[in-house]
Design a protein around this motif. Structure first.
Motif, PDB file in Angstrom:
ATOM      1  N   PRO A 143       0.714  -1.371  -0.217  1.00 22.59           N
ATOM      2  CA  PRO A 143      -0.177   0.017   0.022  1.00 22.59           C
ATOM      3  C   PRO A 143       0.872   1.303  -0.042  1.00 22.59           C
ATOM      4  O   PRO A 143       2.143   1.341   0.161  1.00 22.59           O
ATOM      5  N   MET A 144       0.223   2.186  -0.402  1.00 20.19           N
ATOM      6  CA  MET A 144       0.943   3.702  -0.366  1.00 20.19           C
ATOM      7  C   MET A 144       2.202   3.642  -1.263  1.00 20.19           C
ATOM      8  O   MET A 144       2.280   3.196  -2.584  1.00 20.19           O
ATOM      9  N   SER A 201       4.525   5.503   4.125  1.00 20.71           N
ATOM     10  CA  SER A 201       3.549   6.875   4.036  1.00 20.71           C
ATOM     11  C   SER A 201       4.552   7.568   3.150  1.00 20.71           C
ATOM     12  O   SER A 201       5.920   7.360   3.126  1.00 20.71           O
ATOM     13  N   GLY A 202       3.925   8.512   2.697  1.00 23.40           N
ATOM     14  CA  GLY A 202       4.602   9.566   1.937  1.00 23.40           C
ATOM     15  C   GLY A 202       5.969  10.315   2.505  1.00 23.40           C
ATOM     16  O   GLY A 202       7.017  10.222   2.031  1.00 23.40           O
ATOM     17  N   GLN A 248      -8.057  11.591  -3.259  1.00 24.76           N
ATOM     18  CA  GLN A 248      -6.891  11.031  -2.269  1.00 24.76           C
ATOM     19  C   GLN A 248      -5.547  10.840  -2.832  1.00 24.76           C
ATOM     20  O   GLN A 248      -4.546  10.979  -2.031  1.00 24.76           O
ATOM     21  N   ASN A 253      -2.389  12.361  -1.289  1.00 17.95           N
ATOM     22  CA  ASN A 253      -1.099  11.471  -0.598  1.00 17.95           C
ATOM     23  C   ASN A 253       0.326  12.055  -1.135  1.00 17.95           C
ATOM     24  O   ASN A 253       1.196  12.186  -0.411  1.00 17.95           O
TER      25      ASN A 253
END
Length: 296
Positions: A73-74, A79-80, A127, A131
């Motif tokens: 994911p992502m 996370s970014g 979204q 992100n």
């Protein structure tokens, strides 16, 4: 003696400067472009050890990165902000991110049933943009979108226009990445021409995949002249003699020297090496970088 030597050297330096180009031209002549990597080159490889594989990339001399979708994911499971922190710690600059324009259509060699669900601009544009903006990078790129009919091209214009407007508000530069299909005439039109004329350059730039454009028979230097400054990003790949197989850059038939000589016309700022589904990703990167170091 020291004073006399200093004066002599100063006079010689002043005289020699009359024959040198300006400082700006001098710096430009000796400044090479940083080479980046599109991480799709490591598709199905990078997820196995994200930090370790990125370190291998950095050790090969790659300086910039463009991320893509993965099975995690992502951004490869991060996370970014965390992915940017990781890349920075390795001396890599994360510049851009690829997303899909619409749900994936089957491609040769891809078993769609085994692919995870990806966010797309058609269904998740807000979204995605949130992100990418939060990650603090500069570019968002639509990697592909269905364009096999006039209806699909028309829908693509709507999706890209909406995404471009949202990206601009978020402080991102939005680009479209081509394959060869964008330069093929379908129902009396070429998707590339439609996108470049019907969508303002203020909200849509292009990441020109130089390899696919070459395969399509496009004159890239002339394309730069027709739309100067609209190509801040590019992909660099190579093909064998009959354009059936992608090969490491420098091992194929594409002559990149005249293209790079016209880079300033097109507005090229970031150069990403890419090899779709290579047998040995890191060897392909090594060979490609070695070839490009001589001309980039």
């Amino acid at each position: 003696m020291q004073r006399r030597q200093f004066l002599q050297q100063s006079s010689a330096l002043a005289a020699s400067s009359l024959f040198l180009p300006s400082l700006g031209a001098w710096e430009q002549a000796f400044t090479s472009k940083p080479l980046g990597l599109q991480l799709f080159t490591l598709f199905q490889v990078i997820d196995q050890d994200v930090p370790g594989n990125l370190k291998k990339v950095a050790d090969l001399g790659i300086q910039e990165l463009e991320s893509a979708f993965s099975f995690k994911p992502m951004f490869y499971g991060y996370s970014g902000k965390d992915f940017k922190s990781l890349t920075n710690s390795l001396g890599l600059k994360w510049v851009s991110h690829h997303v899909m324009g619409a749900p994936l259509k089957p491609r040769p060699g891809f078993d769609v049933s085994k692919m995870p669900k990806f966010l797309t601009l058609k269904t998740d544009s807000s979204q995605i943009i949130d992100n990418v903006a939060e990650a603090g990078i500069s570019y968002l790129v639509c990697a592909n979108i269905p364009i096999e009919s006039k209806t699909e091209v028309s829908e693509a214009v709507e999706i890209l226009t909406k995404a471009g407007e949202l990206a601009k508000k978020a402080g991102l530069t939005f680009c479209y990445h081509n394959h060869d299909a964008e330069f093929k005439e379908i129902d009396g039109q070429r998707a590339f021409d439609v996108f470049s004329t019907q969508i303002s350059s203020d909200i849509l730039k292009f990441e020109l995949d130089l390899g696919w454009a070459n395969k399509a028979g496009e004159n890239i230097v002339e394309l730069f002249k027709k739309q100067p400054g609209r190509f801040p990003l590019c992909h660099i790949k190579d093909f064998d003699a009959d354009y059936k197989n992608i090969v490491p850059v420098g091992q194929g038939i594409i002559n990149y020297k005249p293209i790079f000589e016209a880079a300033s016309i097109g507005g090229l700022k970031h150069f990403f090496l890419e090899h779709d589904m290579p047998k040995d990703a890191f060897e392909s990167i090594r060979l490609g970088k070695s070839a490009l170091d001589k001309i980039l």
